[in-house]
Design a protein around this motif. Structure first.
Motif, mmCIF file in Angstrom:
data_model
loop_
_atom_site.group_PDB
_atom_site.id
_atom_site.type_symbol
_atom_site.label_atom_id
_atom_site.label_comp_id
_atom_site.label_asym_id
_atom_site.label_seq_id
_atom_site.Cartn_x
_atom_site.Cartn_y
_atom_site.Cartn_z
ATOM 1 N N GLY A 1 0.813 -1.208 0.000
ATOM 2 C CA GLY A 1 0.000 0.000 0.000
ATOM 3 C C GLY A 1 0.848 1.261 0.000
ATOM 4 N N LEU A 2 2.134 1.105 -0.287
ATOM 5 C CA LEU A 2 3.057 2.240 -0.326
ATOM 6 C C LEU A 2 3.409 2.574 -1.765
ATOM 7 N N PHE A 3 3.781 3.816 -1.993
ATOM 8 C CA PHE A 3 4.239 4.226 -3.315
ATOM 9 C C PHE A 3 5.173 5.415 -3.168
ATOM 10 N N VAL A 4 5.883 5.724 -4.229
ATOM 11 C CA VAL A 4 6.868 6.797 -4.236
ATOM 12 C C VAL A 4 6.288 7.990 -4.990
ATOM 13 N N GLN B 1 6.014 19.575 -6.744
ATOM 14 C CA GLN B 1 4.603 19.791 -7.072
ATOM 15 C C GLN B 1 3.771 18.548 -6.741
ATOM 16 N N GLU B 2 4.284 17.365 -7.057
ATOM 17 C CA GLU B 2 3.562 16.138 -6.779
ATOM 18 C C GLU B 2 3.415 15.909 -5.276
ATOM 19 N N ILE B 3 4.455 16.254 -4.513
ATOM 20 C CA ILE B 3 4.390 16.135 -3.056
ATOM 21 C C ILE B 3 3.320 17.078 -2.510
ATOM 22 N N GLU B 4 3.276 18.293 -3.023
ATOM 23 C CA GLU B 4 2.250 19.244 -2.586
ATOM 24 C C GLU B 4 0.851 18.726 -2.900
ATOM 25 N N LEU B 5 0.660 18.161 -4.091
ATOM 26 C CA LEU B 5 -0.652 17.624 -4.474
ATOM 27 C C LEU B 5 -1.046 16.449 -3.583
ATOM 28 N N ALA B 6 -0.110 15.563 -3.308
ATOM 29 C CA ALA B 6 -0.400 14.417 -2.445
ATOM 30 C C ALA B 6 -0.766 14.874 -1.045
ATOM 31 N N GLN C 1 -2.078 17.803 -0.202
ATOM 32 C CA GLN C 1 -3.394 18.432 -0.274
ATOM 33 C C GLN C 1 -4.511 17.393 -0.381
ATOM 34 N N ALA C 2 -4.191 16.241 -0.960
ATOM 35 C CA ALA C 2 -5.181 15.176 -1.109
ATOM 36 C C ALA C 2 -5.322 14.348 0.162
ATOM 37 N N GLY C 3 -4.516 14.656 1.172
ATOM 38 C CA GLY C 3 -4.657 13.973 2.457
ATOM 39 C C GLY C 3 -3.720 12.811 2.695
ATOM 40 N N TYR C 4 -2.793 12.577 1.785
ATOM 41 C CA TYR C 4 -1.825 11.504 1.992
ATOM 42 C C TYR C 4 -0.835 11.908 3.081
ATOM 43 N N THR C 5 -0.380 10.924 3.826
ATOM 44 C CA THR C 5 0.678 11.157 4.805
ATOM 45 C C THR C 5 1.955 10.506 4.300
#
Length: 64
Positions: free
Chosen positions: A29-32, A37-42, A44-48
Protein backbone atom coordinates in the motif's frame (compact mmCIF):
# COMPACT_ATOMS: atom_id res chain seq x y z
CA UNK A 1 17.33 14.53 9.75
CA UNK A 2 19.63 11.77 8.53
CA UNK A 3 22.11 12.00 5.69
CA UNK A 4 21.99 8.97 3.39
CA UNK A 5 24.71 8.54 0.83
CA UNK A 6 24.84 4.84 0.03
CA UNK A 7 22.66 2.97 -2.43
CA UNK A 8 23.30 -0.03 -0.16
CA UNK A 9 21.24 1.55 2.61
CA UNK A 10 18.21 -0.73 3.24
CA UNK A 11 15.80 2.21 3.17
CA UNK A 12 17.10 3.39 -0.21
CA UNK A 13 16.88 -0.17 -1.54
CA UNK A 14 13.24 -0.33 -0.42
CA UNK A 15 12.39 2.95 -2.16
CA UNK A 16 13.99 1.74 -5.38
CA UNK A 17 12.02 -1.51 -5.16
CA UNK A 18 8.78 0.41 -4.64
CA UNK A 19 9.53 2.49 -7.74
CA UNK A 20 10.13 -0.61 -9.86
CA UNK A 21 7.74 -3.27 -8.59
CA UNK A 22 4.00 -2.79 -8.86
CA UNK A 23 3.38 -5.98 -6.92
CA UNK A 24 5.29 -4.64 -3.92
CA UNK A 25 3.30 -1.38 -4.07
CA UNK A 26 0.06 -3.34 -4.13
CA UNK A 27 1.13 -5.62 -1.26
CA UNK A 28 2.36 -2.81 1.00
CA UNK A 29 0.00 0.00 0.00
CA UNK A 30 3.06 2.24 -0.33
CA UNK A 31 4.24 4.23 -3.31
CA UNK A 32 6.87 6.80 -4.24
CA UNK A 33 6.00 10.41 -5.04
CA UNK A 34 8.67 12.41 -6.87
CA UNK A 35 8.82 16.16 -7.31
CA UNK A 36 7.87 19.16 -5.24
CA UNK A 37 4.60 19.79 -7.07
CA UNK A 38 3.56 16.14 -6.78
CA UNK A 39 4.39 16.13 -3.06
CA UNK A 40 2.25 19.24 -2.59
CA UNK A 41 -0.65 17.62 -4.47
CA UNK A 42 -0.40 14.42 -2.45
CA UNK A 43 -0.35 16.41 0.78
CA UNK A 44 -3.39 18.43 -0.27
CA UNK A 45 -5.18 15.18 -1.11
CA UNK A 46 -4.66 13.97 2.46
CA UNK A 47 -1.83 11.50 1.99
CA UNK A 48 0.68 11.16 4.81
CA UNK A 49 4.36 10.54 4.26
CA UNK A 50 6.50 7.96 5.98
CA UNK A 51 9.75 9.41 4.63
CA UNK A 52 10.88 12.42 2.67
CA UNK A 53 14.11 12.34 0.71
CA UNK A 54 15.73 15.18 -1.16
CA UNK A 55 19.01 15.97 -2.87
CA UNK A 56 20.45 18.92 -1.00
CA UNK A 57 22.21 20.26 -4.10
CA UNK A 58 18.99 20.12 -6.14
CA UNK A 59 16.55 21.91 -3.87
CA UNK A 60 15.88 25.60 -3.44
CA UNK A 61 16.44 26.07 0.29
CA UNK A 62 14.10 29.07 0.37
CA UNK A 63 11.15 26.75 -0.38
CA UNK A 64 11.72 24.45 2.58
Amino acid sequence: MKYLSSLQNPLIKRVLQLKEKGRLRKETGLFVVEGIQEIELASQAGYTFSHLFYAQDKIDQSKI
